[in-house]
Design an enzyme around this catalytic site. Structure first.
Site, short mmCIF file in Angstrom:
data_model
loop_
_atom_site.label_atom_id
_atom_site.label_comp_id
_atom_site.label_asym_id
_atom_site.label_seq_id
_atom_site.Cartn_x
_atom_site.Cartn_y
_atom_site.Cartn_z
N SER A 238 -8.75 -15.89 -2.65
CA SER A 238 -7.92 -14.81 -3.17
C SER A 238 -8.07 -14.76 -4.69
O SER A 238 -7.51 -15.59 -5.41
CB SER A 238 -6.46 -15.05 -2.80
OG SER A 238 -5.68 -14.02 -3.36
N HIS B 170 -11.69 -12.13 -1.67
CA HIS B 170 -10.47 -11.40 -1.32
C HIS B 170 -9.86 -10.78 -2.58
O HIS B 170 -9.49 -11.49 -3.52
CB HIS B 170 -9.46 -12.34 -0.66
CG HIS B 170 -8.27 -11.64 -0.09
ND1 HIS B 170 -8.29 -10.96 1.10
CD2 HIS B 170 -7.01 -11.53 -0.58
CE1 HIS B 170 -7.08 -10.46 1.34
NE2 HIS B 170 -6.28 -10.79 0.34
N ASP C 246 -6.96 -8.53 -3.99
CA ASP C 246 -5.64 -7.92 -3.75
C ASP C 246 -5.41 -6.79 -4.73
O ASP C 246 -5.36 -7.03 -5.94
CB ASP C 246 -4.54 -8.97 -3.92
CG ASP C 246 -4.57 -9.99 -2.81
OD1 ASP C 246 -4.62 -11.20 -3.10
OD2 ASP C 246 -4.56 -9.57 -1.64
N MET D 227 -2.75 -4.02 -5.77
CA MET D 227 -1.34 -3.71 -5.58
C MET D 227 -0.93 -2.61 -6.57
O MET D 227 -1.38 -2.61 -7.72
CB MET D 227 -0.48 -4.96 -5.86
CG MET D 227 -0.88 -6.15 -5.01
SD MET D 227 0.18 -7.57 -5.38
CE MET D 227 -0.66 -8.85 -4.41
N HIS E 42 -7.92 -5.98 -0.07
CA HIS E 42 -6.63 -5.94 0.63
C HIS E 42 -5.79 -4.92 -0.14
O HIS E 42 -5.26 -5.21 -1.21
CB HIS E 42 -6.01 -7.34 0.60
CG HIS E 42 -4.65 -7.38 1.22
ND1 HIS E 42 -3.83 -8.49 1.05
CD2 HIS E 42 -3.96 -6.52 1.98
CE1 HIS E 42 -2.69 -8.29 1.69
NE2 HIS E 42 -2.74 -7.09 2.27
N MET F 154 -2.75 -3.01 -0.99
CA MET F 154 -1.29 -2.98 -0.91
C MET F 154 -0.83 -1.83 -1.81
O MET F 154 -0.26 -2.01 -2.89
CB MET F 154 -0.70 -4.32 -1.35
CG MET F 154 -0.97 -5.41 -0.31
SD MET F 154 -0.66 -7.08 -0.91
CE MET F 154 -2.29 -7.43 -1.59
N MET G 29 -0.53 -10.74 7.92
CA MET G 29 0.14 -11.29 6.75
C MET G 29 1.06 -12.42 7.20
O MET G 29 1.93 -12.21 8.05
CB MET G 29 0.94 -10.22 6.03
CG MET G 29 0.10 -9.20 5.27
SD MET G 29 -1.07 -9.95 4.11
CE MET G 29 0.06 -10.73 2.95
N GLY H 92 2.58 -9.37 -1.75
CA GLY H 92 2.93 -9.05 -3.13
C GLY H 92 2.76 -10.21 -4.08
O GLY H 92 2.43 -10.01 -5.25
N PHE H 93 2.92 -11.43 -3.59
CA PHE H 93 2.86 -12.57 -4.52
C PHE H 93 2.16 -13.77 -3.88
O PHE H 93 2.28 -14.01 -2.67
CB PHE H 93 4.28 -12.99 -4.94
CG PHE H 93 5.00 -11.90 -5.69
CD1 PHE H 93 5.80 -11.00 -5.00
CD2 PHE H 93 4.81 -11.73 -7.06
CE1 PHE H 93 6.44 -9.96 -5.66
CE2 PHE H 93 5.44 -10.68 -7.74
CZ PHE H 93 6.26 -9.80 -7.04
N GLY I 140 1.68 -17.98 -3.77
CA GLY I 140 2.58 -19.13 -3.92
C GLY I 140 3.82 -19.12 -3.03
O GLY I 140 4.73 -19.92 -3.22
N ASP J 234 -3.52 -14.24 5.82
CA ASP J 234 -3.36 -14.15 4.37
C ASP J 234 -1.94 -14.51 3.97
O ASP J 234 -0.99 -13.85 4.36
CB ASP J 234 -3.67 -12.70 3.94
CG ASP J 234 -3.62 -12.50 2.46
OD1 ASP J 234 -3.75 -11.35 2.02
OD2 ASP J 234 -3.42 -13.49 1.72
N GLY J 235 -1.85 -15.63 3.18
CA GLY J 235 -0.52 -16.02 2.67
C GLY J 235 -0.20 -17.45 3.06
O GLY J 235 -0.03 -17.75 4.25
N GLY K 206 -5.80 -19.45 -1.22
CA GLY K 206 -5.17 -19.21 -2.53
C GLY K 206 -4.59 -20.49 -3.11
O GLY K 206 -5.21 -21.56 -3.05
N SER L 113 -2.37 -22.56 -2.28
CA SER L 113 -1.98 -23.76 -1.50
C SER L 113 -3.19 -24.43 -0.85
O SER L 113 -3.06 -25.29 -0.01
CB SER L 113 -0.96 -23.37 -0.41
OG SER L 113 -1.49 -22.31 0.37
C1 DX5 Z 1 -0.25 -11.88 -1.35
C2 DX5 Z 1 -1.77 -11.76 -1.32
C3 DX5 Z 1 -2.44 -13.07 -1.01
C4 DX5 Z 1 -2.10 -14.16 -1.97
C5 DX5 Z 1 -2.38 -15.48 -1.33
O1 DX5 Z 1 0.29 -10.61 -1.15
O2 DX5 Z 1 -2.16 -10.84 -0.32
O3 DX5 Z 1 -3.85 -12.87 -0.96
O4 DX5 Z 1 -2.84 -14.06 -3.14
O5 DX5 Z 1 -1.89 -16.47 -2.17
P1 DX5 Z 1 -1.34 -17.83 -1.52
O6 DX5 Z 1 -2.50 -18.39 -0.75
O7 DX5 Z 1 -0.94 -18.66 -2.67
O8 DX5 Z 1 -0.20 -17.44 -0.62
ZN ZN Z 2 -4.22 -10.55 0.14
#
Ligand code: DX5
Ligand code: ZN
Length: 222
Positions: free
Chosen positions: A9, A34, A36, A38, A67, A69, A138, A143-144, A146, A177-178, A199, A201
């Site tokens: 990501s 990946h 994102d 937004m 992705h 959003m 998802m 959106g975020f 972590g 994803d997430g 991402g 983690s």
């Molecule tokens: C969140 C994104 C993810 C995010 C994943 O809306 O779509 O791609 O960056 O980050 P982690 O792996 O830290 O949840």
């Molecule tokens: Zn994503």
């Protein structure tokens, strides 16, 4: 079960060192980047833009995994730089015209998936299956980075696999994803996930280097 694939990501990347990071990902055989995107409306955050990530094409041949959003993605297809082999996922919840959105990105040559927020039932995919190439589940609210995986995630991945197989889509991949963490990823794999958005983690966890964290992560999802 299909071969697993890793999609780092990029919103979690160190942009002051992006050229090196892309080179390391290429060396490690990363399958997708990946991205994102937004708009601050569909999700309360603003991240990467197509104009910025377009520059990365000169430093890598890895296909993009956009992705989206964003609201009404069917109206914004010309804003997204799509190349052959790219993936694009549109959120079911982001437009009343999700089939038009799928068709808009297919027309640009992408493989297109539908992304589902955690609370969205899988059966909304029923009449989209002939038109799509993958499903993005998802496992956090979008959106975020972590965040923590939602309670229902593993069951939903398994239910999605059953839903697809029952309808003759055994080869349709499931992307997750997430919070695809070193701890959650093997459970997600067991539940039926194929493409793993990595991402904060996992490969971007603190005090790790991509050169080490990517091969370590790959062992967890094979
Ligand atoms: C969140 C994104 C993810 C995010 C994943 O809306 O779509 O791609 O960056 O980050 P982690 O792996 O830290 O949840
Ligand atoms: Zn994503």
């Amino acid at each position: 079960m299909k071969n697993s694939a890793i999609a780092p990501s990029l919103m979690c990347a160190d942009f002051t060192n992006i050229k090196q990071e892309l080179a390391t990902m290429q060396q490690c055989g990363i399958e997708y980047l990946h991205i994102d995107i937004m708009d601050g409306v569909f999700v309360p955050n603003i991240t990467l833009s197509s104009a910025v990530v377009k520059q990365f094409r000169t430093h890598t041949t890895i296909p993009y995994d956009y992705h989206l959003m964003i609201t009404n993605p069917e109206q914004k297809a010309d804003m997204i730089d799509v190349k052959d082999g790219d993936l694009v996922s549109v959120h079911y919840e982001s437009t009343p015209h999700v089939l038009k959105a799928v068709q808009a990105y297919k027309a640009k040559g992408a493989k297109v998936g539908v992304a589902l927020n955690p609370a969205t039932p899988i059966n909304v995919l029923e009449y989209l299956l002939p038109e799509i190439d993958f499903v993005l589940i998802m496992t956090v609210n979008p959106g975020f980075a972590g965040q923590k995986m939602v309670e229902s995630a593993l069951d939903k991945i398994a239910d999605t696999r059953k839903f697809l197989d029952k309808r003759g889509y055994k080869n349709m991949p499931i992307e997750v994803d997430g919070n695809v963490s070193n701890e959650n990823a093997p459970k997600m794999r067991k539940s039926g996930a194929d493409i793993f958005v990595a991402g904060t983690s996992s490969i971007y966890a603190k005090n790790t280097s991509l050169a080490q964290s990517i091969p370590d992560f790959r062992k967890l999802i094979n």
